[in-house]
Design a protein around this motif. Structure first.
Motif, mmCIF file in Angstrom:
data_model
loop_
_atom_site.group_PDB
_atom_site.id
_atom_site.type_symbol
_atom_site.label_atom_id
_atom_site.label_comp_id
_atom_site.label_asym_id
_atom_site.label_seq_id
_atom_site.Cartn_x
_atom_site.Cartn_y
_atom_site.Cartn_z
ATOM 1 N N GLU A 213 0.721 -1.088 -0.035
ATOM 2 C CA GLU A 213 0.137 0.092 0.026
ATOM 3 C C GLU A 213 0.878 1.080 -0.156
ATOM 4 O O GLU A 213 0.531 2.133 -0.759
ATOM 5 N N GLU A 214 2.015 1.196 0.592
ATOM 6 C CA GLU A 214 2.926 2.322 0.799
ATOM 7 C C GLU A 214 3.495 2.532 -0.625
ATOM 8 O O GLU A 214 3.489 3.873 -1.130
ATOM 9 N N VAL A 215 3.969 1.606 -1.462
ATOM 10 C CA VAL A 215 4.397 1.832 -2.538
ATOM 11 C C VAL A 215 3.325 2.315 -3.617
ATOM 12 O O VAL A 215 3.628 3.272 -4.296
ATOM 13 N N VAL A 216 2.202 1.475 -3.574
ATOM 14 C CA VAL A 216 1.098 1.996 -4.419
ATOM 15 C C VAL A 216 0.863 3.602 -3.907
ATOM 16 O O VAL A 216 0.724 4.382 -5.113
ATOM 17 N N ARG A 217 0.865 4.009 -2.943
ATOM 18 C CA ARG A 217 0.447 5.557 -2.393
ATOM 19 C C ARG A 217 1.643 6.385 -3.020
ATOM 20 O O ARG A 217 1.206 7.475 -3.644
ATOM 21 N N GLU A 218 2.930 5.753 -3.111
ATOM 22 C CA GLU A 218 4.061 6.938 -3.713
ATOM 23 C C GLU A 218 3.974 6.797 -5.103
ATOM 24 O O GLU A 218 4.338 7.794 -5.631
ATOM 25 N N LEU A 219 3.250 5.792 -5.732
ATOM 26 C CA LEU A 219 3.555 5.823 -7.447
ATOM 27 C C LEU A 219 2.087 6.403 -7.856
ATOM 28 O O LEU A 219 2.054 6.413 -9.166
ATOM 29 N N ARG A 220 1.086 6.275 -7.169
ATOM 30 C CA ARG A 220 -0.225 6.816 -7.540
ATOM 31 C C ARG A 220 -0.181 8.212 -8.461
ATOM 32 O O ARG A 220 -0.758 8.267 -9.558
ATOM 33 N N PRO A 221 0.563 9.185 -7.902
ATOM 34 C CA PRO A 221 0.531 10.462 -8.804
ATOM 35 C C PRO A 221 1.244 10.219 -10.194
ATOM 36 O O PRO A 221 0.793 10.899 -11.232
ATOM 37 N N LEU A 222 2.230 9.208 -10.446
ATOM 38 C CA LEU A 222 2.422 9.083 -11.823
ATOM 39 C C LEU A 222 1.308 8.286 -12.506
ATOM 40 O O LEU A 222 1.370 8.552 -13.629
ATOM 41 N N ALA A 223 0.468 7.396 -12.035
ATOM 42 C CA ALA A 223 -0.282 6.936 -12.715
ATOM 43 C C ALA A 223 -1.600 7.961 -13.089
ATOM 44 O O ALA A 223 -2.131 7.964 -14.157
ATOM 45 N N GLU A 224 -1.796 8.771 -12.016
ATOM 46 C CA GLU A 224 -2.948 9.794 -12.141
ATOM 47 C C GLU A 224 -2.410 10.859 -13.489
ATOM 48 O O GLU A 224 -3.085 11.047 -14.216
ATOM 49 N N GLU A 225 -1.166 11.129 -13.469
ATOM 50 C CA GLU A 225 -0.775 11.997 -14.400
ATOM 51 C C GLU A 225 -0.983 11.291 -15.816
ATOM 52 O O GLU A 225 -1.238 12.200 -16.891
ATOM 53 N N LYS A 226 -0.913 9.866 -16.097
ATOM 54 C CA LYS A 226 -1.213 9.499 -17.463
ATOM 55 C C LYS A 226 -2.596 9.034 -17.258
ATOM 56 O O LYS A 226 -3.046 8.105 -18.426
ATOM 57 N N VAL A 227 -3.627 9.343 -16.429
ATOM 58 C CA VAL A 227 -4.776 8.768 -16.264
ATOM 59 C C VAL A 227 -5.086 7.403 -16.287
ATOM 60 O O VAL A 227 -5.675 6.779 -17.198
ATOM 61 N N LEU A 228 -4.228 6.734 -15.490
ATOM 62 C CA LEU A 228 -4.285 5.246 -15.410
ATOM 63 C C LEU A 228 -4.847 4.885 -14.125
ATOM 64 O O LEU A 228 -4.622 5.601 -13.036
ATOM 65 N N ASN A 229 -5.453 3.704 -13.977
ATOM 66 C CA ASN A 229 -6.070 3.195 -12.872
ATOM 67 C C ASN A 229 -4.910 2.312 -12.143
ATOM 68 O O ASN A 229 -4.413 1.393 -12.811
ATOM 69 N N LEU A 230 -4.662 2.601 -10.932
ATOM 70 C CA LEU A 230 -3.656 2.035 -10.094
ATOM 71 C C LEU A 230 -4.593 1.275 -8.624
ATOM 72 O O LEU A 230 -4.671 2.069 -7.979
ATOM 73 N N SER A 231 -4.688 -0.022 -8.872
ATOM 74 C CA SER A 231 -5.413 -0.550 -7.569
ATOM 75 C C SER A 231 -4.687 -1.856 -6.960
ATOM 76 O O SER A 231 -3.784 -2.372 -7.643
ATOM 77 N N ILE A 232 -5.202 -2.234 -5.821
ATOM 78 C CA ILE A 232 -4.892 -3.146 -5.044
ATOM 79 C C ILE A 232 -5.810 -4.200 -4.800
ATOM 80 O O ILE A 232 -6.894 -3.771 -4.277
ATOM 81 N N ASN A 233 -5.817 -5.534 -4.987
ATOM 82 C CA ASN A 233 -6.748 -6.588 -4.733
ATOM 83 C C ASN A 233 -6.072 -7.476 -3.758
ATOM 84 O O ASN A 233 -5.433 -8.213 -4.201
ATOM 85 N N TRP A 234 -6.565 -7.330 -2.656
ATOM 86 C CA TRP A 234 -5.876 -8.164 -1.530
ATOM 87 C C TRP A 234 -6.633 -9.474 -1.155
ATOM 88 O O TRP A 234 -8.054 -9.391 -0.647
ATOM 89 N N GLN A 235 -6.214 -10.694 -1.429
ATOM 90 C CA GLN A 235 -6.842 -11.883 -1.028
ATOM 91 C C GLN A 235 -6.247 -12.730 -0.100
ATOM 92 O O GLN A 235 -6.527 -13.898 0.203
#
Length: 354
Positions: A213-235
């Motif tokens: 979750e920490e890594v996703v949080r740090e990289l989310r701005p890069l995904a948002e800049e490209k209008v990409l969805n970045l998600s976690i599916n925890w099972q």
């Protein structure tokens, strides 16, 4: 004249030691004689030699075990090991597998012994020169780059006077290039540390879900800049594991970051679940909807300095480091990719590596 080196000869037969001493002192080397494995190991730890000549058949501790202990000692530098043996091929394979560099058969011929020693000493010199070169690249070059970045930061903050928009743009470009080079140097140092077995891994208990979750949080701005969805599916059933948190963060950051880099539409999904085949193992799948990787490149993608053909490809160290880090955790990493549809990296890790 031959350069003088310190050589340790280990053999339980005095006549064999005398022959080795005679041959190598004639070449100008300092030769220390030891008649058993435990004493040899103590001598090596106290004063590592430039080369070791080691008899295979000795009482109490044979040459294979001495070799194995030398090669698994974390504090010893690389020392060439020349096995002296009367055995046939299968035993030689055993010796080479535990870390010996070369072998010579009994009865030993003086000229052959001298030639093999010269060859191994050249090998050691080559390795030491490579280490010096890597040290220069990763340490000595990093210092001026960091200093330049700090100076540019002072300039951008107008410490020395007003900054025009064009000046600010130019300094931003320079700082970006410096950061790129710093990342390359850091990756080179990390790759080299793993390659020569000098990387120190710290196994601690941590929460892998919080890490991802920490890594996703740090990289989310890069995904948002490209209008990409970045998600976690925890099972996964469990969240706690034992490993090197910093090194595993490097793995997830690299793979998720690559997914964002090579995806223009869609997004990146991190799916975490318990292994269906191995108990107490967690599987992390990082799937993107990007450009995909050609089958030929997939076969060699984890090799060092293996660059992809795409213009966005890096220098071929990131995935190599990922494989090395996962391997040190007794895990496995695999790839599935289809051109134009995307790529999935699958990392399987034990929750408590042995």
């Amino acid at each position: 004249m031959t350069e003088k080196h310190y050589i340790l000869a280990v053999d339980d037969a005095p006549d064999n030691l005398f022959l080795v001493q005679l041959a190598l002192e004639k070449e100008g080397h300092d030769v220390v004689l030891v008649d058993n494995g435990p004493t040899a190991l103590a001598q090596i730890e106290k004063d590592p030699p430039d080369l070791i000549l080691l008899d295979v058949m000795m009482p109490e501790m044979d040459g294979y075990e001495v070799t194995r202990r030398i090669r698994t000692h974390p504090q010893l530098p690389y020392i060439p090991i020349l096995l002296i043996t009367a055995h046939e091929h299968p035993s030689l394979v055993q010796g080479l597998d535990v870390g010996a560099d070369e072998f010579i058969r009994k009865p030993v011929k003086i000229e052959e012994l001298q030639a093999r020693v010269r060859s191994l000493l050249r090998l050691k010199q080559s390795i030491e020169q490579r280490e010096s070169f890597v040290h220069c690249l990763t340490h000595d070059l990093r210092t001026p780059l960091v200093a330049a970045d700090r100076m540019l930061d002072l300039l951008r903050n107008e410490t020395f006077g007003p900054v025009t928009p064009k000046m600010d743009e130019a300094m931003t470009t320079i700082m970006s290039s410096n950061q790129h080079l710093l990342r390359l140097l850091n990756n080179l140092l990390e790759a080299y540390s793993y390659e020569v077995g000098r990387k120190i891994i710290s196994f601690i208990r941590f929460n892998i879900r919080e890490l991802i979750e920490e890594v996703v949080r740090e990289l989310r701005p890069l995904a948002e800049e490209k209008v990409l969805n970045l998600s976690i599916n925890w099972q996964a059933d469990r969240e706690d594991m034992i490993g090197d948190r910093l090194e595993l963060k490097r793995v997830f950051t690299n793979l998720i970051g690559n997914g964002i880099k090579f995806t223009d539409h869609g997004g990146v999904t991190v799916w975490v679940h318990s292994s269906s085949s191995v108990p107490n193992h967690v599987v992390v799948e990082i799937a993107d909807t990007g450009i995909g990787i050609p089958p030929a490149d997939q076969q060699r993608i984890f090799e060092p300095f293996r660059q992809g053909k795409h213009k966005r490809s890096g220098h071929g160290l990131g995935l190599y480091l990922c494989r090395q880090i996962v391997a040190t955790h007794n895990g496995a990493i695999a790839i599935q990719s289809v051109i134009g549809q995307g790529t999935t990296f699958q990392i399987e890790l034990p929750l408590r590596p042995h």
